[in-house]
Design an enzyme around this catalytic site. Sequence first.
Site, PDB file in Angstrom:
ATOM      1  N   ASP A 175       0.869  -1.172   0.000  1.00  0.00           N
ATOM      2  CA  ASP A 175       0.000   0.000   0.000  1.00  0.00           C
ATOM      3  C   ASP A 175       0.905   1.220   0.000  1.00  0.00           C
ATOM      4  O   ASP A 175       1.853   1.300   0.774  1.00  0.00           O
ATOM      5  CB  ASP A 175      -0.900  -0.002   1.229  1.00  0.00           C
ATOM      6  CG  ASP A 175      -1.798   1.213   1.258  1.00  0.00           C
ATOM      7  OD1 ASP A 175      -2.556   1.406   0.289  1.00  0.00           O
ATOM      8  OD2 ASP A 175      -1.729   1.962   2.244  1.00  0.00           O
ATOM      9  N   THR A 179       0.520   4.547   0.760  1.00  0.00           N
ATOM     10  CA  THR A 179       0.527   5.424   1.921  1.00  0.00           C
ATOM     11  C   THR A 179       1.003   4.674   3.155  1.00  0.00           C
ATOM     12  O   THR A 179       0.472   3.626   3.506  1.00  0.00           O
ATOM     13  CB  THR A 179      -0.873   6.006   2.172  1.00  0.00           C
ATOM     14  OG1 THR A 179      -1.327   6.639   0.982  1.00  0.00           O
ATOM     15  CG2 THR A 179      -0.837   7.013   3.309  1.00  0.00           C
ATOM     16  N   ASP A 206      -1.034  -0.115   6.475  1.00  0.00           N
ATOM     17  CA  ASP A 206      -1.202   0.436   7.817  1.00  0.00           C
ATOM     18  C   ASP A 206      -2.595   0.998   8.046  1.00  0.00           C
ATOM     19  O   ASP A 206      -2.956   1.341   9.160  1.00  0.00           O
ATOM     20  CB  ASP A 206      -0.169   1.536   8.087  1.00  0.00           C
ATOM     21  CG  ASP A 206      -0.361   2.748   7.182  1.00  0.00           C
ATOM     22  OD1 ASP A 206      -1.118   2.647   6.199  1.00  0.00           O
ATOM     23  OD2 ASP A 206       0.267   3.793   7.453  1.00  0.00           O
TER      24      ASP A 206
END
Length: 799
Positions: A306, A308, A555
């Site tokens: 991911d 970000t 996250d």
Amino acid sequence: MTERTDTEVVTRNTGLTSGEVAERVARGEVNDVPVRSSRSTTEIVRANVFTRFNAIIGFLFLIILVVGPIQDGLFGFVIVANTAIGIIQELRAKRTLDSLAVIGEAKPSVRRDGASAEIHTSEIVLGDLIELGPGDKVVVDGVIEEADGLEIDESLLTGEADPVLKRAGDQAMSGSFVVAGGGAFTATKVGREAYAAQLADEASRFTLVNSELRNGISQILKYVMWMMVPTAVGLIISQFTVESHDGREAVRRTVGGIVPMVPEGLVLLTSVAFAIGVIRLGRKQCLVQELPAIEGLARVDIVCLDKTGTLTEGGMDVSDLRPLDGADPDHVARVLSALGASDPRPNASLQAIIDAYPKPADAVDGSPAPGWRCTEALPFSSARKYSGAAFNEPDGTSSTWLLGAPDVLLPAGHASLAEIDQLNNEGLRVLLLARTDRALDDPRVAESVTPYALVVLEQRLRPDAGDTLRYFAEQNVQTKVISGDNAVSVGAVAGKLGLPGAEEPVDARQLPTDQGAMARVLENGTVFGRVTPQQKRDMVGALQSRGHNVAMTGDGVNDVLALKDADIGVSMGSGSEATRAVAQIVLLNNSFATLPSVVAEGRRVIGNITRVATLFLTKTVYSVLLAVLVVCWQVPYPFLPRHLTLLSTLTIGVPAFFLALAPNKERARPHFVRRVMRYSAPAGIICGIAAMLTYLLARHHYTGSGSLDAETSAATLTLFLMEVWVLAIVARPYTWWRIGLVLAMGVGFVIVLVVPWLQDFFALKLVGTQMPWTAVGIAVAGGVVLEFVWAWVRRRDAA
């Protein structure tokens, strides 16, 4: 969505008082489920001591203690030492895991005496008011008291993928997590009464399940048991028949034949290797919540990232504000400030806007700015890609605003999209501020909006991300960037980090829904944008359907479903509580650069255990073969237990500990059992035949001398040289310490042969010169055959 009023703020639930908390603690109404990252000390001792093979070895040791002498019972002391080492290492790993678990433990916010404070989950009491925000996990069962656009995902409990909109009075189930909005709930069930308490406890245990290594070793041990039983029975009958005049000698020879069949140190060294891995990674602030994760990450061939929080740092900065169609910049700034103040739990993008356009200092509590009043709020959701709020503005007008992805809020072909694409190509993130005439609870609220401004955000690249991506490329591990952001923007960021294929990003909205077709696109592409949480899960499943081992990092709360389904889930320590709960590996230092260390540690464990298993199983194979040959020839077993203890210590026990913990960068390969048996079976057969040939020749050579010790010594010399040869092959490629290890074992055996009291202790004495040199010659010939067979097996293994 909720309506906000000053009354609501004044009358909000203040939670329990300190006195009420004390009363509940005294009554034992506490969330006393322990946060466990490892087995208890009792479980560790029990698992290492009470094993099937320890029982067999212990029984044989007791027999030797009865018939004597004690030097034939040395194998019992070796087992005690090995078991102690295993317990000590796992206890060290337990301390490391427990300390890391405390560091990584999320602390829920609980409202008491009207004030919010973070506490440990074990300090929650019955009736506590627990606050919720995006990414928070519901830690106990309860009833919703406050809901502000609160959406909870209960898929981990119910299997339903769609989040559930919660209102006051609804149930909150432990184990679910918040995907949007905020609120608070009152704890109605705590401790072991909570719905998911036992599941949560099991999810955080230090375990060795679902491991190819462990499963493979268990399978091998089953084969060994099947071979041992009939072979041992035949050996017992044979030895008592051959040594009918000396029952004690028959017992010693029988035990000497059974003991080496047991690969007693193999399970121990596997546990030790994993435990050392946990300790090493712990020093790098990497929490391994499930032990096989070390092995599993080393086996992955695709890592899904991911963007970000993984390639970029969590924070962002507003780099530019571009009003559209003559919009008043001052008014746009005030709207952005009001939107920021309307969300009590902003995400990273909104936090950047709050930092750039803070709430005015003279704003009245409960209002975003003087004269502004928020009447409704729609928290951001990764599924819909926008948030919103409705206001009563200072001039008395009512307005409804949306803030989100331009390519979601604007129709295709809109004039502003060209400018947005140009910004995305530069790796910038763009949000659109738009006004809508529809109510926030209207499913079509994002249709026919009026664009007011573009908010340009600059993301902070992680300085170590580029090196980590290059590491995976060098290790033939494919990297896929899967993000909910604009595909072009994600591709630009990945391109800055040098990721091949980043120049051709794929918009996930164009992905086929068929799993097979999706898998083909995923295998060919590298960067995917506008991916919904459900799509992330589908993408992981599609890759797995093509035989890939997939690791997923993330996250955010939108990563939870994919993390759960991936072969290995990796969460950042600063990520949401939900992601940390389902991930097998948590990077407490939030450094993506730690992943290569985990991969390297896994490869070290897999490669080294494969080497060590080859040594142990070679011994098992030749022991079974020798027993069969002894039964067929009806001769005394060639060795006493002390001889095989000496050989096992010098050629397997001591070297195995060094080899199991040595560096090893060999790429992990599947079919552990098949590969180990391909090497150990022929090696064991060659060693067994060579030792038996020497023994039979020695019996003929020493006929009439009655020197069983001389015959045994010659056979022991051949078997030692053969085992050292196997060790030398397994230790390749050579380094100075590996060469030194093999030579040191040879020197140790020579010392036993030349020191008189050691000769007597181990009953080893070479008689004459002809037979000892014959033993050496047979070992050399066996070694040459071993090299040819090993080379042939290696070619087949590589094919």
